[in-house]
Motif scaffolding. Structure first.
Motif, PDB file in Angstrom:
ATOM      1  N   GLN A   1      33.634  45.389  43.273  1.00 51.05           N
ATOM      2  CA  GLN A   1      33.279  44.165  44.104  1.00 51.05           C
ATOM      3  C   GLN A   1      33.193  44.724  45.472  1.00 51.05           C
ATOM      4  O   GLN A   1      33.769  45.898  45.715  1.00 51.05           O
TER       5      GLN A   1
ATOM      6  N   ARG B   1      30.480  40.169  42.626  1.00 49.25           N
ATOM      7  CA  ARG B   1      31.094  40.859  41.766  1.00 49.25           C
ATOM      8  C   ARG B   1      30.035  41.967  41.276  1.00 49.25           C
ATOM      9  O   ARG B   1      28.832  41.263  40.934  1.00 49.25           O
TER      10      ARG B   1
ATOM     11  N   ASN C   1      32.547  36.471  47.655  1.00 46.64           N
ATOM     12  CA  ASN C   1      32.656  37.734  46.949  1.00 46.64           C
ATOM     13  C   ASN C   1      31.940  38.012  45.984  1.00 46.64           C
ATOM     14  O   ASN C   1      31.275  37.109  45.436  1.00 46.64           O
TER      15      ASN C   1
ATOM     16  N   CYS D   1      40.487  37.890  44.610  1.00 42.28           N
ATOM     17  CA  CYS D   1      39.403  38.785  44.262  1.00 42.28           C
ATOM     18  C   CYS D   1      39.820  40.263  43.890  1.00 42.28           C
ATOM     19  O   CYS D   1      40.248  41.073  44.772  1.00 42.28           O
TER      20      CYS D   1
END
Length: 248
Positions: free
Chosen positions: A30, A16, A14, A216
């Motif tokens: 994201q 950011r 993931n 997420c």
């Protein structure tokens, strides 16, 4: 705040990123990188990768050559699509009908991102379209609807806008929570049972994807849930909102 990449295990990362409203307030955004059983990769959402994060992604993906596709799962997240298409020109780009209209310079695949054809192509992921609310709202300011993507192998849920975490990260250690997007009530379809349909969909999702550990969300932060906490947190958020949504 610089961009970060989080290795959540089992072939799921993931990323950011930053997204500033009016060039000032950073509400964050994201994208996620998923390794397929073939050894190739797909992105969930587009982002302009820079610096160390870009270097790490390029190292993982054979300098981008192993990126097979980019799945743009939120109709209103379009800002970085054109840049992503330049960075990964060989990838197939999937989007909603709104992506096709708003960013015509990207060569979009004929299959829409929310189609069964795309879901069947990527069995490593499970998808769920928000119900009872507009996926693409006629009001451009309402972004509650989206296509959610779950990666069971890493127990990671990638969601833009539909569900969020509270802005105060300090609460996470004590009580991880979820909240619904603030425009959810306004996003309800003009149908008699829209509110109930939305609440039932989200409740069923909490049960079906109860194993989520990594949450997420686009405009909040990465939340780590312990066993069973995601299911409880989402049901709590729905139960709290249900009276207002069903009255609507």
């Amino acid at each position: 705040m610089s961009d970060e990449i989080h290795d959540l295990g089992a072939g799921f990362w993931n990323i950011r990123g930053s997204f500033r409203i009016g060039g000032v307030i950073n509400i964050g955004t994201q994208c996620s990188l998923v390794k397929l059983s073939s050894g190739r990769f797909v992105f969930l959402d587009s982002y302009a990768l820079t610096g160390d994060v870009r270097d790490e992604v390029m190292a993982l993906t054979n300098n981008g050559q192993d990126v097979e596709a980019v799945l743009n799962v939120h109709p209103f997240h379009t800002v970085y699509c054109a840049q992503m298409a330049k960075d990964f020109p060989q990838a197939t780009f999937y989007g909603s009908s709104r992506h096709h209209k708003k960013i015509p310079e990207v060569r979009w695949a004929d299959d829409l991102v929310e189609s069964d054809a795309v879901a069947e192509r990527y069995p490593e992921l499970k998808f769920s379209m928000s119900e009872g609310i507009y996926y693409i709202s006629p009001n451009e300011m309402i972004h509650a609807g989206s296509l959610l993507a779950y990666h069971p192998a890493s127990q990671s849920l990638h969601v833009d806008d539909t569900f969020m975490s509270p802005p105060i990260k300090l609460l996470e250690a004590v009580l991880p929570e979820l909240i619904l997007h603030p425009t959810t009530k306004k996003a309800l379809k003009d149908e008699p049972n829209a509110g109930a349909q939305y609440c039932d969909w989200a409740t069923n999702l909490a049960h079906e994807w109860r194993d989520v550990r990594n949450f997420c969300a686009a405009h909040s932060y990465l939340v780590r849930f312990k066993d069973g906490e995601f299911e409880k947190a989402l049901i709590k958020a729905i139960d709290k909102a249900r009276p207002k949504l069903i009255k609507a």
